[in-house]
Scaffold this motif. Structure first.
Motif, PDB file in Angstrom:
ATOM      1  N   PRO A  47       0.827  -1.209   0.000  1.00 51.60           N
ATOM      2  CA  PRO A  47       0.000   0.000   0.000  1.00 51.60           C
ATOM      3  C   PRO A  47       0.863   1.262   0.000  1.00 51.60           C
ATOM      4  O   PRO A  47       2.082   1.196   0.186  1.00 51.60           O
ATOM      5  CB  PRO A  47      -0.812  -0.121   1.296  1.00 51.60           C
ATOM      6  CG  PRO A  47      -0.045  -1.053   2.149  1.00 51.60           C
ATOM      7  CD  PRO A  47       0.697  -1.981   1.231  1.00 51.60           C
ATOM      8  N   ALA A  48       0.224   2.399  -0.187  1.00 45.45           N
ATOM      9  CA  ALA A  48       0.952   3.647  -0.405  1.00 45.45           C
ATOM     10  C   ALA A  48       1.786   4.077   0.803  1.00 45.45           C
ATOM     11  O   ALA A  48       2.768   4.806   0.647  1.00 45.45           O
ATOM     12  CB  ALA A  48      -0.027   4.751  -0.793  1.00 45.45           C
ATOM     13  N   SER A  49       1.421   3.633   1.998  1.00 44.15           N
ATOM     14  CA  SER A  49       2.240   4.003   3.166  1.00 44.15           C
ATOM     15  C   SER A  49       3.676   3.529   2.978  1.00 44.15           C
ATOM     16  O   SER A  49       4.622   4.172   3.432  1.00 44.15           O
ATOM     17  CB  SER A  49       1.670   3.371   4.446  1.00 44.15           C
ATOM     18  OG  SER A  49       0.368   3.841   4.662  1.00 44.15           O
ATOM     19  N   PHE A  91      -1.687  13.080   6.771  1.00 40.96           N
ATOM     20  CA  PHE A  91      -0.619  12.356   6.076  1.00 40.96           C
ATOM     21  C   PHE A  91       0.724  13.081   6.106  1.00 40.96           C
ATOM     22  O   PHE A  91       1.775  12.427   6.082  1.00 40.96           O
ATOM     23  CB  PHE A  91      -1.086  11.956   4.674  1.00 40.96           C
ATOM     24  CG  PHE A  91      -2.203  10.941   4.773  1.00 40.96           C
ATOM     25  CD1 PHE A  91      -1.922   9.626   5.096  1.00 40.96           C
ATOM     26  CD2 PHE A  91      -3.531  11.318   4.632  1.00 40.96           C
ATOM     27  CE1 PHE A  91      -2.939   8.697   5.253  1.00 40.96           C
ATOM     28  CE2 PHE A  91      -4.557  10.393   4.789  1.00 40.96           C
ATOM     29  CZ  PHE A  91      -4.256   9.084   5.097  1.00 40.96           C
ATOM     30  N   THR A 146      -5.868  13.812   1.728  1.00 39.15           N
ATOM     31  CA  THR A 146      -7.104  13.040   1.794  1.00 39.15           C
ATOM     32  C   THR A 146      -7.875  13.299   3.082  1.00 39.15           C
ATOM     33  O   THR A 146      -9.088  13.101   3.133  1.00 39.15           O
ATOM     34  CB  THR A 146      -6.776  11.542   1.709  1.00 39.15           C
ATOM     35  OG1 THR A 146      -5.649  11.373   0.859  1.00 39.15           O
ATOM     36  CG2 THR A 146      -7.943  10.753   1.155  1.00 39.15           C
ATOM     37  N   ASP A 153       3.590  13.481  -1.954  1.00 42.26           N
ATOM     38  CA  ASP A 153       2.545  12.465  -1.804  1.00 42.26           C
ATOM     39  C   ASP A 153       1.360  12.877  -2.660  1.00 42.26           C
ATOM     40  O   ASP A 153       0.722  13.904  -2.410  1.00 42.26           O
ATOM     41  CB  ASP A 153       2.138  12.406  -0.317  1.00 42.26           C
ATOM     42  CG  ASP A 153       1.026  11.403  -0.042  1.00 42.26           C
ATOM     43  OD1 ASP A 153       0.073  11.329  -0.837  1.00 42.26           O
ATOM     44  OD2 ASP A 153       1.096  10.713   0.993  1.00 42.26           O
ATOM     45  N   VAL A 177      -1.134  10.470  -3.394  1.00 47.19           N
ATOM     46  CA  VAL A 177      -1.907   9.224  -3.323  1.00 47.19           C
ATOM     47  C   VAL A 177      -3.327   9.465  -3.824  1.00 47.19           C
ATOM     48  O   VAL A 177      -3.869   8.676  -4.605  1.00 47.19           O
ATOM     49  CB  VAL A 177      -1.884   8.682  -1.874  1.00 47.19           C
ATOM     50  CG1 VAL A 177      -2.847   7.510  -1.714  1.00 47.19           C
ATOM     51  CG2 VAL A 177      -0.471   8.249  -1.499  1.00 47.19           C
ATOM     52  N   GLN A 213      -5.727   2.629  -5.200  1.00 43.76           N
ATOM     53  CA  GLN A 213      -7.123   2.479  -4.756  1.00 43.76           C
ATOM     54  C   GLN A 213      -7.944   3.759  -4.798  1.00 43.76           C
ATOM     55  O   GLN A 213      -9.085   3.760  -4.336  1.00 43.76           O
ATOM     56  CB  GLN A 213      -7.135   1.920  -3.319  1.00 43.76           C
ATOM     57  CG  GLN A 213      -6.755   2.897  -2.215  1.00 43.76           C
ATOM     58  CD  GLN A 213      -5.267   2.963  -1.935  1.00 43.76           C
ATOM     59  OE1 GLN A 213      -4.464   2.689  -2.815  1.00 43.76           O
ATOM     60  NE2 GLN A 213      -4.886   3.331  -0.728  1.00 43.76           N
ATOM     61  N   LYS A 214      -7.348   4.833  -5.316  1.00 48.50           N
ATOM     62  CA  LYS A 214      -8.082   6.106  -5.310  1.00 48.50           C
ATOM     63  C   LYS A 214      -8.537   6.397  -6.739  1.00 48.50           C
ATOM     64  O   LYS A 214      -9.422   5.740  -7.246  1.00 48.50           O
ATOM     65  CB  LYS A 214      -7.201   7.209  -4.754  1.00 48.50           C
ATOM     66  CG  LYS A 214      -6.475   6.827  -3.467  1.00 48.50           C
ATOM     67  CD  LYS A 214      -7.216   7.227  -2.250  1.00 48.50           C
ATOM     68  CE  LYS A 214      -6.364   6.965  -1.016  1.00 48.50           C
ATOM     69  NZ  LYS A 214      -7.032   7.238   0.214  1.00 48.50           N
TER      70      LYS A 214
HETATM   71  C1  PLP Z   1      -2.491  11.228   1.158  1.00 51.13           C
HETATM   72  C2  PLP Z   1      -2.284   9.804   1.568  1.00 51.13           C
HETATM   73  N1  PLP Z   1      -1.044   9.368   1.781  1.00 51.13           N
HETATM   74  C3  PLP Z   1      -0.802   8.097   2.158  1.00 51.13           C
HETATM   75  C4  PLP Z   1      -1.830   7.193   2.332  1.00 51.13           C
HETATM   76  C5  PLP Z   1      -1.534   5.799   2.751  1.00 51.13           C
HETATM   77  O1  PLP Z   1      -2.022   4.892   1.796  1.00 51.13           O
HETATM   78  P1  PLP Z   1      -2.319   3.370   2.143  1.00 51.13           P
HETATM   79  O2  PLP Z   1      -3.520   3.353   3.006  1.00 51.13           O
HETATM   80  O3  PLP Z   1      -2.538   2.744   0.790  1.00 51.13           O
HETATM   81  O4  PLP Z   1      -1.123   2.832   2.840  1.00 51.13           O
HETATM   82  C6  PLP Z   1      -3.135   7.615   2.115  1.00 51.13           C
HETATM   83  C7  PLP Z   1      -4.274   6.701   2.319  1.00 51.13           C
HETATM   84  O5  PLP Z   1      -5.406   7.060   2.293  1.00 51.13           O
HETATM   85  C8  PLP Z   1      -3.364   8.940   1.726  1.00 51.13           C
HETATM   86  O6  PLP Z   1      -4.595   9.376   1.497  1.00 51.13           O
END
Ligand code: PLP
Length: 376
Positions: free
Chosen positions: A64-66, A91, A142, A167, A169, A192-193
């Motif tokens: 995932p993006a984290s 974030f 987000t 970032d 995402v 996923q967005k």
């Molecule tokens: C701006 C932003 N950065 C990082 C993340 C982390 O993504 P993930 O939940 O896929 O790890 C999110 C998740 O919603 C996000 O909105």
């Protein structure tokens, strides 16, 4: 197991098209199979298109993006480096935490939630910290629905010799992301967005400057999985030259390929416009329902709408009623905004007029009852 079919109008995941779902259901093949490797090259090319970059090092991280956030920061930062991190929501705070764990001295710039990162404040911090190595910020927050001016922020950093970690995402595929025109160094996203691909992959791109910085490190990256030097042996070896690093999630990548092909077929401008149109339709409907946005119009992300919960209305009751009676998911507020806002996502496949209307109709039915309950 029978799962419900929901209309996903929260902060992600967004709805996934049946074509993308069908792509993920193709037969699994080996991740070192030449057919899969050819597919990876196409994915990398299409990601360059999505990010609007020529960067060779552009690929999806198997996570995932984290983890992309973590990979960006732990590869660029070494203990003792200074990182300027802007926080205008949840974030940015996570970025600061990761940078500190990587041993950096973090200069944290905080902005009111619901407002963009202010370039003049960033410029002041860059001036006050002449040894800073990088600037990190969230382009599309987000947690608040705010878009910051990535081009201006990257220009400030580049002008002073700092690297940037951006970032996006929630931005990629929904709102303009122009990595090369911004002069950004490491930019990452999630599937996923606005790409409307199932969660679990994180597209990322590195400029040559960023690669140069990583190659010039004097200490090892402390994360084995996230060490770019090791990951790239798998993602960048030319035809057949790839070495095993980890077992790539092949079926997830089939889905990403289809999602990116669909993005290319639609065109970036058309995709961004579709998001703006959906947002406009939602904004008009919310006005009729007497609901207010948290964010000023010029800083709003079309794909992530933060709406103030009217006084006295039980925000969780509205969400659970929408979910249980209408099969519509919307998001709650995060962190400082918990209980105060709803987050309405119009991302990727979800950003269509019929979906906006379905939500507005449902809200029109649910809200009067709950408002009355609040008054009673
Ligand atoms: C701006 C932003 N950065 C990082 C993340 C982390 O993504 P993930 O939940 O896929 O790890 C999110 C998740 O919603 C996000 O909105």
């Amino acid at each position: 197991m029978v799962l419900p079919t929901r209309l996903l109008m929260g902060p992600g995941p967004s709805n996934v098209s049946s074509a993308v779902l069908a792509a993920t259901a193709q037969p699994t093949i080996g991740h070192l199979d030449p057919a899969f490797q050819a597919m990876m090259e196409e994915v990398k090319d299409l990601l360059r298109f999505a990010f609007q970059t020529e960067n060779a090092m552009t690929f999806p991280i198997s996570a995932p993006a984290s983890l992309a956030m973590e990979v960006a920061l732990v590869n660029l930062l070494e203990p003792g480096d200074t990182a300027i991190i802007a926080q205008n929501g949840v974030f940015g705070g996570r970025m600061a935490d990761i940078a500190a764990r990587a041993g950096a001295n973090v200069v944290l710039l905080t902005f009111d939630w619901g407002t963009p990162v202010a370039p003049d404040v960033v410029a002041g911090a860059i001036k006050a910290n002449p040894k800073a190595k990088l600037l990190g910020f969230v382009h599309a927050e987000t947690s608040t629905g705010v878009c910051s001016d990535a081009k201006a922020l990257c220009a400030l950093a580049r002008g002073a010799g700092l690297l940037t970690v951006v970032d996006t995402v929630t931005g990629l595929g929904g709102t303009p992301v122009e990595v090369d025109a911004w002069g950004a160094d490491v930019v990452y996203s999630g599937t996923q967005k606005c790409l409307s691909v199932p969660p679990g992959l994180a597209p990322i791109t590195f400029s040559d400057r960023a690669i140069g910085c990583i190659e010039g490190r004097t200490t090892k990256v402390q994360s084995w999985f996230g060490d770019l030097n090791l990951v790239l042996g798998y993602w960048s070896g030319e035809g057949g030259g790839r070495s095993y690093h980890h077992t790539a999630p092949v079926n997830a990548i089939y889905g990403l390929l289809k999602g990116l092909q669909d993005l290319k077929a639609e065109g970036l401008e058309a995709r961004w416009q579709r998001h703006r149109d959906a947002h406009q339709r939602l904004a008009e409907g919310l006005r009729r329902l007497d609901l207010q946005f948290l964010v000023e119009e010029d800083a709003r992300l079309p794909q992530l709408n933060t709406v103030r919960v009217p006084t006295g209305v039980d925000e969780a009751a509205v969400r659970s009623c929408l979910l249980n009676e209408y099969d519509i998911e919307i998001g709650a507020g995060l962190g400082a905004l918990a209980g105060k806002v709803w987050r309405i996502g119009l991302m990727g496949e979800t950003a269509r007029p019929e979906n906006v209307d379905r939500l507005l109709n449902a809200l029109g039915e649910v809200l009067p009852d709950l408002r009355q309950a609040a008054v009673a």
